[in-house]
Write an enzyme that holds these catalytic residues in place. Structure first.
Site, PDB file in Angstrom:
ATOM      1  N   ALA A 141    -107.946 120.128  19.214  1.00 24.38           N
ATOM      2  CA  ALA A 141    -109.397 119.731  18.839  1.00 24.38           C
ATOM      3  C   ALA A 141    -109.297 119.065  17.478  1.00 24.38           C
ATOM      4  CB  ALA A 141    -110.370 121.091  18.832  1.00 24.38           C
ATOM      5  N   ARG A 196    -105.662 112.012   9.258  1.00 22.99           N
ATOM      6  CA  ARG A 196    -104.515 111.356   8.469  1.00 22.99           C
ATOM      7  C   ARG A 196    -103.716 110.425   9.442  1.00 22.99           C
ATOM      8  NH1 ARG A 196    -100.932 116.230   6.784  1.00 22.99           N
ATOM      9  NH2 ARG A 196     -99.546 114.706   6.100  1.00 22.99           N
ATOM     10  N   GLY A 228    -112.174 126.727  12.901  1.00 18.30           N
ATOM     11  CA  GLY A 228    -110.780 127.271  12.912  1.00 18.30           C
ATOM     12  C   GLY A 228    -110.169 127.722  14.062  1.00 18.30           C
ATOM     13  N   GLU A 231    -102.642 133.649   5.328  1.00 20.48           N
ATOM     14  CA  GLU A 231    -102.583 132.209   5.178  1.00 20.48           C
ATOM     15  C   GLU A 231    -102.142 131.784   3.785  1.00 20.48           C
ATOM     16  OE1 GLU A 231    -103.074 129.396   7.255  1.00 20.48           O
ATOM     17  OE2 GLU A 231    -103.221 130.860   8.879  1.00 20.48           O
ATOM     18  N   TYR A 236     -97.415  82.581  39.333  1.00 21.08           N
ATOM     19  CA  TYR A 236     -98.647  82.931  38.941  1.00 21.08           C
ATOM     20  C   TYR A 236     -99.461  81.527  39.013  1.00 21.08           C
ATOM     21  CZ  TYR A 236    -102.869  84.784  36.301  1.00 21.08           C
ATOM     22  OH  TYR A 236    -103.999  85.063  35.947  1.00 21.08           O
TER      23      TYR A 236
END
Length: 452
Positions: free
Chosen positions: A14, A19, A81, A158, A374
């Site tokens: 998600a 970046r 989160g 964390e 073609y």
């Protein structure tokens, strides 16, 4: 992993991927010609999951188009989160009773063996509530930490919320987890966002389970590279480099010779036989199968092609999708082949385009020959029979058939079928004027002298 226990895969995808600076969803950026998400799901498929859920947010339409019916798309919007992301899969897992493996779409190279080890640990005798995949990188950077004692997790934290002592721990959290479906959403419902980011962290399910007095365990991967995430173009290039390095070694271990390995680029599904010689600067796109004893000369680009036993390709050749070369066929320098089948020992040695064609065994196509396939609206087919000889600088205007053993004279433009054994020459009659060139030169030299 118990054979009787069903498995569900929940893949988080998600993130906005800011970046990357790309309109393409981050997890759809390719490595070795395959979207990174597809690398991950292919490994997960080896565990035969009963359900697969991909949690999407930004760019979810691209994921839906890529995956079709192969996965359920759950939407996280807004995004609060990783814990909040997994909660969005609850409806998709309604009625499911089994194990849940939580993966990340931008961590594409977790092996099936590592996934399996996590599920097996979930069924250990101590019956852990949560199994976390940990790793020990050379540089711990800003990874979350796993504070563990003899494989059992004391605390998950964390990096932003960790103390200096906790940051000194080298065991890091990959984010991957294995949890029973009966436990997962109950634990998630008790996770709060009381942290520096104000987000619901998935890792906090471990702390919730620990607070209940339950056991949580960590499995440590032996290869930290398999859990490295890809968040930028530079990291994408590094992942490609590492993948290619492993694949080159595997090719040589399996009996191919790479003269300059670092200049050869494979696709995720490239197949090579034994005693294949690959010279420098060769690129394989997806869908290539190369049989035994093939020589691929320098500076070739090959995709979607089947190259038969003993063939020689290049240098400076391009084989495009739909190309099939029979045994000992030869494609030489500056030859392009597209959606064409060349029979055994057929040859196009230089400077030709062969498109939408069927070339019989032993046929020879001279330099500068093109199949004019073609007309501006539709593609048409050229059929060249066995042992036919096409002279240099010929144009075969499709649809057209050249019969077996026929000869097309050099410089011909062929618009009608050529019968077997027939000679076809289509060019203006040669005009000869004896002495004309000498008279011309004399006149021009005299004129030039008069201007001085």
């Amino acid at each position: 992993m118990s054979a009787a226990t069903p498995l569900a895969i929940v893949t988080l995808a998600a993130g906005k991927g800011t970046r990357m600076k790309s309109n393409l969803h981050k997890v759809l950026h390719p490595i070795a010609g395959r979207p990174m998400l597809e690398h991950l799901l292919a490994s997960a498929a080896e565990l035969n999951p009963a359900r697969s859920v991909v949690v999407a947010g930004h760019g979810r339409e691209q994921l839906e188009a890529q995956l079709g019916e192969r996965a359920i798309i759950a939407v996280q919007d807004p995004q609060h989160g990783t814990g909040h992301a997994v909660r969005q899969a609850e409806a998709a897992l309604a009625g499911f009773d089994g194990d849940v493996l939580i993966l990340y779409g931008d961590v594409p190279f977790v092996s099936a063996a590592t996934m399996r080890s996590m599920i097996e640990r979930l069924h250990g005798t101590d019956n852990p509530a949560v199994v976390v995949l940990g790793f020990e990188p050379a540089d711990t950077l800003a990874y979350g930490r796993v504070i563990a004692d003899q494989g059992l997790i004391v605390k998950m934290v964390e990096h932003k919320d960790a103390s200096e002592a906790e940051r000194a721990c080298r065991l890091c959290n990959s984010g991957l987890m294995a949890v029973r479906s009966a436990d997962l959403f109950g634990l998630l419902a008790r996770v709060t966002n009381d942290n520096s980011q104000g987000e619901f962290y998935l890792v906090d399910v471990v702390n919730v389970a620990n607070a209940d007095g339950r056991t949580c365990a960590v499995v440590i991967t032996a290869d930290p590279h398999e859990v490295e995430g890809i968040n930028s173009r530079a990291e994408l290039a590094l992942a490609e480099q590492r993948w290619q390095s492993r694949r080159r070694k595997a090719a040589m271990d399996d009996g191919a010779s790479l003269i300059a390995p670092e200049t050869v680029w494979f696709a995720w599904d490239t197949q090579l036989g034994r005693d294949v010689l690959i010279e420098p600067n060769v690129f394989f796109g997806p869908g290539v199968a190369v049989a035994d004893g093939v020589k691929i000369r320098a500076n070739c680009h090959i995709e979607g092609a089947v190259v038969g036993e003993g063939c020689e390709v290049g240098p400076f050749a391009r084989l495009r999708p739909g190309t099939v070369l029979g045994k000992k066929a030869k494609i030489g320098n500056f030859v392009e082949v597209k959606k064409s089948v060349l029979g055994d020992c057929a040859k196009a040695n230089h400077l030709s385009y062969i498109g939408d064609a069927e070339v019989g065994a032993g046929a020879n196509i001279g330099a500068g020959t093109i199949t004019c396939n073609y007309d501006g609206y539709f593609k048409h087919k050229t059929v060249i029979g066995e042992r036919a000889f096409i002279g240099s600088n010929s144009a075969l205007v499709a649809p057209v058939k050249i019969g077996p053993d026929a000869i097309v004279g050099a410089g011909s433009t062929v618009t009608r079928d050529v019968a077997a054994g027939e000679l076809r020459i289509v060019r203006g009659e040669q005009l000869v004027k004896p002495g004309w060139a000498d008279r011309f030169h004399d006149a021009m030299k005299k004129k030039k002298a008069e201007k001085k």
